[in-house]
Design a protein around this motif. Structure first.
Motif, mmCIF file in Angstrom:
data_model
loop_
_atom_site.group_PDB
_atom_site.id
_atom_site.type_symbol
_atom_site.label_atom_id
_atom_site.label_comp_id
_atom_site.label_asym_id
_atom_site.label_seq_id
_atom_site.Cartn_x
_atom_site.Cartn_y
_atom_site.Cartn_z
ATOM 1 N N ILE A 24 -16.947 59.904 33.778
ATOM 2 C CA ILE A 24 -15.798 59.020 33.836
ATOM 3 C C ILE A 24 -14.791 59.462 32.779
ATOM 4 C CG2 ILE A 24 -15.006 56.618 33.690
ATOM 5 C CD1 ILE A 24 -17.111 57.146 35.903
ATOM 6 N N ARG A 25 -13.525 59.579 33.180
ATOM 7 C CA ARG A 25 -12.475 59.960 32.232
ATOM 8 C C ARG A 25 -11.416 58.860 32.204
ATOM 9 N NH1 ARG A 25 -10.931 64.684 29.690
ATOM 10 N NH2 ARG A 25 -12.380 65.934 30.906
ATOM 11 N N THR A 26 -11.169 58.349 30.994
ATOM 12 C CA THR A 26 -10.162 57.307 30.793
ATOM 13 C C THR A 26 -9.380 57.618 29.515
ATOM 14 O OG1 THR A 26 -11.761 55.952 29.572
ATOM 15 C CG2 THR A 26 -11.528 55.496 31.928
ATOM 16 N N LYS A 27 -8.415 56.761 29.196
ATOM 17 C CA LYS A 27 -7.608 57.016 27.999
ATOM 18 C C LYS A 27 -8.310 56.569 26.717
ATOM 19 C CE LYS A 27 -4.809 52.848 28.045
ATOM 20 N NZ LYS A 27 -3.498 52.295 27.793
ATOM 21 N N ASP A 28 -9.132 55.526 26.793
ATOM 22 C CA ASP A 28 -9.786 55.022 25.589
ATOM 23 C C ASP A 28 -10.980 54.143 25.969
ATOM 24 O OD1 ASP A 28 -8.643 52.608 26.427
ATOM 25 O OD2 ASP A 28 -6.985 52.758 24.998
ATOM 26 N N MET A 29 -11.668 53.635 24.954
ATOM 27 C CA MET A 29 -12.857 52.806 25.190
ATOM 28 C C MET A 29 -12.507 51.525 25.927
ATOM 29 S SD MET A 29 -16.072 52.379 25.108
ATOM 30 C CE MET A 29 -16.853 53.481 23.960
ATOM 31 N N ALA A 30 -11.380 50.916 25.607
ATOM 32 C CA ALA A 30 -10.994 49.670 26.284
ATOM 33 C C ALA A 30 -10.800 49.895 27.779
ATOM 34 C CB ALA A 30 -9.720 49.104 25.660
ATOM 35 N N SER A 31 -10.145 50.983 28.135
ATOM 36 C CA SER A 31 -9.946 51.246 29.567
ATOM 37 C C SER A 31 -11.268 51.628 30.227
ATOM 38 C CB SER A 31 -8.873 52.307 29.798
ATOM 39 O OG SER A 31 -9.202 53.507 29.157
ATOM 40 N N TYR A 32 -12.157 52.305 29.493
ATOM 41 C CA TYR A 32 -13.481 52.597 30.052
ATOM 42 C C TYR A 32 -14.241 51.299 30.327
ATOM 43 C CZ TYR A 32 -18.316 53.570 30.584
ATOM 44 O OH TYR A 32 -19.591 53.565 31.085
ATOM 45 N N ARG A 33 -14.205 50.365 29.386
ATOM 46 C CA ARG A 33 -14.916 49.096 29.579
ATOM 47 C C ARG A 33 -14.411 48.370 30.814
ATOM 48 N NH1 ARG A 33 -15.088 45.498 24.551
ATOM 49 N NH2 ARG A 33 -16.390 44.295 25.957
ATOM 50 N N MET A 34 -13.094 48.454 31.072
ATOM 51 C CA MET A 34 -12.524 47.832 32.269
ATOM 52 C C MET A 34 -13.054 48.535 33.524
ATOM 53 S SD MET A 34 -10.163 47.990 34.941
ATOM 54 C CE MET A 34 -9.319 49.488 34.530
#
Length: 150
Positions: A111-121
């Motif tokens: 999974i690739r996201t911008k940050d931990m908060a967006s990963y959690r979402m």
């Protein structure tokens, strides 16, 4: 599909290293003239050895530097359940890779996201909502040491 010879394998290797190489340079590197080299490339494409050409992108420059791997265990591994999971996982833009695994869990997703908060979402709203997900386990990448092609 036919067997590959030394020239075919060299063509594939050269294209893996630089898909933008000119036909003239490729032919010279594999020891062929342009026309036979081009014919081999076309045959390799038609037979499915070469499936496409793409640009490698530095995802961190696009603000997508957070990488996580997620182990997923399903509550049902029938063919129907696996197909449903596969189809749904393909629809999640943040899923960069999806692999069915033989072992202690069923799938491994990159999974690739911008940050931990967006990963959690993504985990809470998308991955956990995939069909037949029983359990997830996340591993966060601390440093990307090597990516193929970079």
């Amino acid at each position: 599909m036919g067997q590959l010879d030394r020239a075919d394998l060299q063509i594939i290797q050269e294209l893996r290293e630089n898909a933008r190489i000119t036909l003239t340079e490729l032919a010279a590197r594999v020891g062929l003239s342009k026309t036979p080299c081009q014919l081999r490339m076309r045959r390799l494409e038609e037979q499915g050895y070469i499936t496409g050409y793409t640009a490698l992108v530095d995802q961190s420059k696009l603000g997508l530097s957070h990488i996580s791997f997620v182990q997923i265990t399903l509550n049902d591994t029938s063919s129907k359940a696996l197909t449903a999971f596969n189809k749904a996982a393909l629809k999640i833009a943040e899923v960069e890779q999806c692999h069915m695994i033989a072992g202690g869990f069923d799938y491994l997703l990159k999974i690739r996201t911008k940050d931990m908060a967006s990963y959690r979402m993504v985990l809470g709203e998308k991955i956990s909502a995939l069909p037949h997900v029983l359990q997830t386990s996340t591993f966060v990448v601390m440093e990307n040491v090597r990516d193929i092609g970079l």
